[in-house]
Design an enzyme around this catalytic site. Structure first.
Site, PDB file in Angstrom:
ATOM      1  NE  ARG A 159      44.536  44.635  43.699  1.00 10.92           N
ATOM      2  CZ  ARG A 159      43.415  44.710  43.029  1.00 10.92           C
ATOM      3  NH1 ARG A 159      42.708  43.611  42.763  1.00 10.92           N
ATOM      4  NH2 ARG A 159      42.944  45.856  42.597  1.00 10.92           N
ATOM      5  N   GLY A 160      42.724  45.528  46.729  1.00 12.14           N
ATOM      6  CA  GLY A 160      41.353  45.950  46.434  1.00 12.14           C
ATOM      7  C   GLY A 160      40.644  46.177  47.764  1.00 12.14           C
ATOM      8  NE  ARG A 199      47.830  48.567  49.888  1.00 15.66           N
ATOM      9  CZ  ARG A 199      47.337  48.512  48.644  1.00 15.66           C
ATOM     10  NH1 ARG A 199      46.647  47.471  48.235  1.00 15.66           N
ATOM     11  NH2 ARG A 199      47.543  49.511  47.807  1.00 15.66           N
ATOM     12  CG  ASP A 201      41.223  51.888  47.175  1.00 18.20           C
ATOM     13  OD1 ASP A 201      41.210  52.215  45.980  1.00 18.20           O
ATOM     14  OD2 ASP A 201      41.558  50.764  47.563  1.00 18.20           O
ATOM     15  CG  ASN A 210      39.954  53.994  42.333  1.00 16.78           C
ATOM     16  OD1 ASN A 210      39.822  53.040  43.103  1.00 16.78           O
ATOM     17  ND2 ASN A 210      40.056  53.825  41.030  1.00 16.78           N
ATOM     18  CE  LYS A 211      46.223  51.393  42.850  1.00 20.41           C
ATOM     19  NZ  LYS A 211      47.231  51.356  43.927  1.00 20.41           N
TER      20      LYS A 211
HETATM   21  O1  MRU Z   1      46.404  49.168  45.291  1.00 20.13           O
HETATM   22  P1  MRU Z   1      45.186  48.324  45.002  1.00 20.13           P
HETATM   23  O2  MRU Z   1      45.379  47.357  43.885  1.00 20.13           O
HETATM   24  O3  MRU Z   1      44.641  47.683  46.261  1.00 20.13           O
HETATM   25  O4  MRU Z   1      44.135  49.396  44.526  1.00 20.13           O
HETATM   26  C1  MRU Z   1      42.841  48.965  44.212  1.00 20.13           C
HETATM   27  C2  MRU Z   1      42.012  50.003  43.623  1.00 20.13           C
HETATM   28  O5  MRU Z   1      42.387  51.144  43.480  1.00 20.13           O
HETATM   29  C3  MRU Z   1      40.638  49.601  43.283  1.00 20.13           C
HETATM   30  O6  MRU Z   1      40.184  50.310  42.182  1.00 20.13           O
HETATM   31  C4  MRU Z   1      39.800  49.883  44.499  1.00 20.13           C
HETATM   32  O7  MRU Z   1      40.223  49.113  45.592  1.00 20.13           O
HETATM   33  C5  MRU Z   1      38.385  49.748  44.255  1.00 20.13           C
HETATM   34  S1  MRU Z   1      37.764  48.302  44.912  1.00 20.13           S
HETATM   35  C6  MRU Z   1      36.831  47.313  44.174  1.00 20.13           C
END
Ligand code: MRU
Length: 372
Positions: free
Chosen positions: A53-54, A90, A243, A253-254
């Site tokens: 993920r990320g 995703r 993201d 972002n998250k």
């Molecule tokens: O749902 P995830 O764990 O993939 O979300 C990730 C994030 O929100 C990160 O902060 C984002 O991908 C930044 S990347 C380095």
């Protein structure tokens, strides 16, 4: 980065030249397990179930997913199917679309017999490029950290971060955490407040784990604690990843990032965002209106997994528990959008800029033709 002295990336090609390997992030921080991806479907499942993920790592995995597809069947039909299947894994991280568009544009004109090798070569290049980009984001962010003066009397710089935008979210180094690693390595006393990041706890599980492995002082906090810490001069800057960032500088972002940006704004705390160029979506201006927000299963809210403690003793086993009452509904939007006006600056591999169309174009003038 190193795990107990051994250098690792998050994803790599195994010595057999076909199988792709990656760290399983669903088991951290309790187990360090490396997974094999042998088919395109393995890569798709890994992205969808968040074994990887990320945003940047999702892009790198999708690139290797295309390579695995070409290793099985380099036909036009498979190229089209792999593109569609991986694209749906995703929806929010735009790095996925960026990587798939890149691979498809490279592979489509090639004869089938040449596609496998070309796809593996390009996937490896994307990984190397991501590691180098993140290293440069670290250098550019370090310049900002050097200018900060600690607000409290401890003499240390206090950062606050949300989710995991460290090396686990990329191929190496990270985006938000790269400047923090570089500051720590440069001898700057730095401490990180780590938002636990419910519901999946990427902060508590992943950010805390990787900061600990690198020896960076950190403290995990409940997601709702950040505003209070900012009111009491305990936070010198907030830094997150993203993201998808629109050409106007809105940052997706998250979930929960927006609330931290509001609290930072109210308390005059700088709010920085680290990002590589594939995370910029030049086709979108208004992030709140136009970025698709992934809605994940309510089970991520209702259930939690951790190490089982029985009668006060650690068992070493993993256990999943339900924390919601029977019958309560849960809603789980996985990302939110922080408007550009709340972002102090964007930190990219090319430098630092204002979160605005003019700011981004000052670093990426070649995108002028795509801007409105
Ligand atoms: O749902 P995830 O764990 O993939 O979300 C990730 C994030 O929100 C990160 O902060 C984002 O991908 C930044 S990347 C380095």
């Amino acid at each position: 980065m190193k795990v107990d002295g051994t250098p690792y990336r998050t994803i790599w090609l195994s010595p057999d030249g076909t199988t792709v390997q990656a760290i399983d992030q669903t088991l951290l921080p309790h187990r360090f397990v490396v997974r094999d991806f042998r088919t395109m479907e393995d890569a798709e499942v890994a992205i969808r179930t968040m074994i990887v993920r990320g945003a940047p790592l999702i892009g790198a995995t999708a690139a290797y997913g295309m390579a695995l597809a070409m290793a099985t069947d380099p036909s036009d039909a498979m190229l089209a199917r792999a593109y569609t299947v991986l694209m749906e894994s995703r929806p929010t991280a735009v790095n996925l679309r960026w990587a798939l568009d890149d691979l498809r544009a490279l592979l489509a004109p090639l004869p089938a017999a040449k596609r496998r090798e070309a796809a593996y070569r390009r996937a490896a290049e994307i990984c190397d490029e991501d590691a180098e980009i993140c290293r440069r984001i670290g250098e550019n962010g370090l310049g900002l950290i050097r200018k900060l003066k600690p607000r409290d009397k401890s003499g240390r710089i206090n950062a606050l971060t949300h989710c995991n935008a460290g090396w686990l979210a990329t191929v190496d180094w990270g985006t938000a955490l790269a400047p923090i690693y570089q500051a720590h390595d440069a001898g700057i006393p730095i401490h990180v407040w780590v938002d636990e990041t419910r519901p999946r706890n990427q902060g508590a599980s992943l950010t805390a784990w990787e900061l600990g492995k690198h020896g960076v002082p950190h403290t995990v906090i409940a997601d709702n604690a950040g505003g209070h810490l900012m009111q009491h001069d305990q936070v010198d800057f907030v830094i997150t990843g993203t993201d998808r960032t629109t050409r106007g500088g809105d940052v997706c972002n998250k979930i929960g990032t927006y609330l931290k940006a509001l609290a930072a704004h109210d308390n005059g705390v700088p709010f920085y965002v680290g990002l590589p160029y594939p995370t910029i979506d030049w086709t979108i201006l208004d992030g709140v209106r136009d970025i698709p927000i992934e809605e994940r299963s309510a089970r991520e809210l209702s259930h939690m997994t951790g190490r089982l403690v029985k009668d006060g003793l650690e068992t070493g086993e993993l256990a999943t528990v339900q924390i919601l009452p029977e019958g309560s509904a849960g809603a789980n939007p996985a990302f939110d959008v922080t408007p550009a006006r709340l972002v102090t600056a964007l930190i990219t591999e090319r430098g630092v800029c204002a979160a605005s169309e003019a700011g981004l174009l000052s670093l990426y003038p070649e995108q002028q033709t795509r801007a409105a």
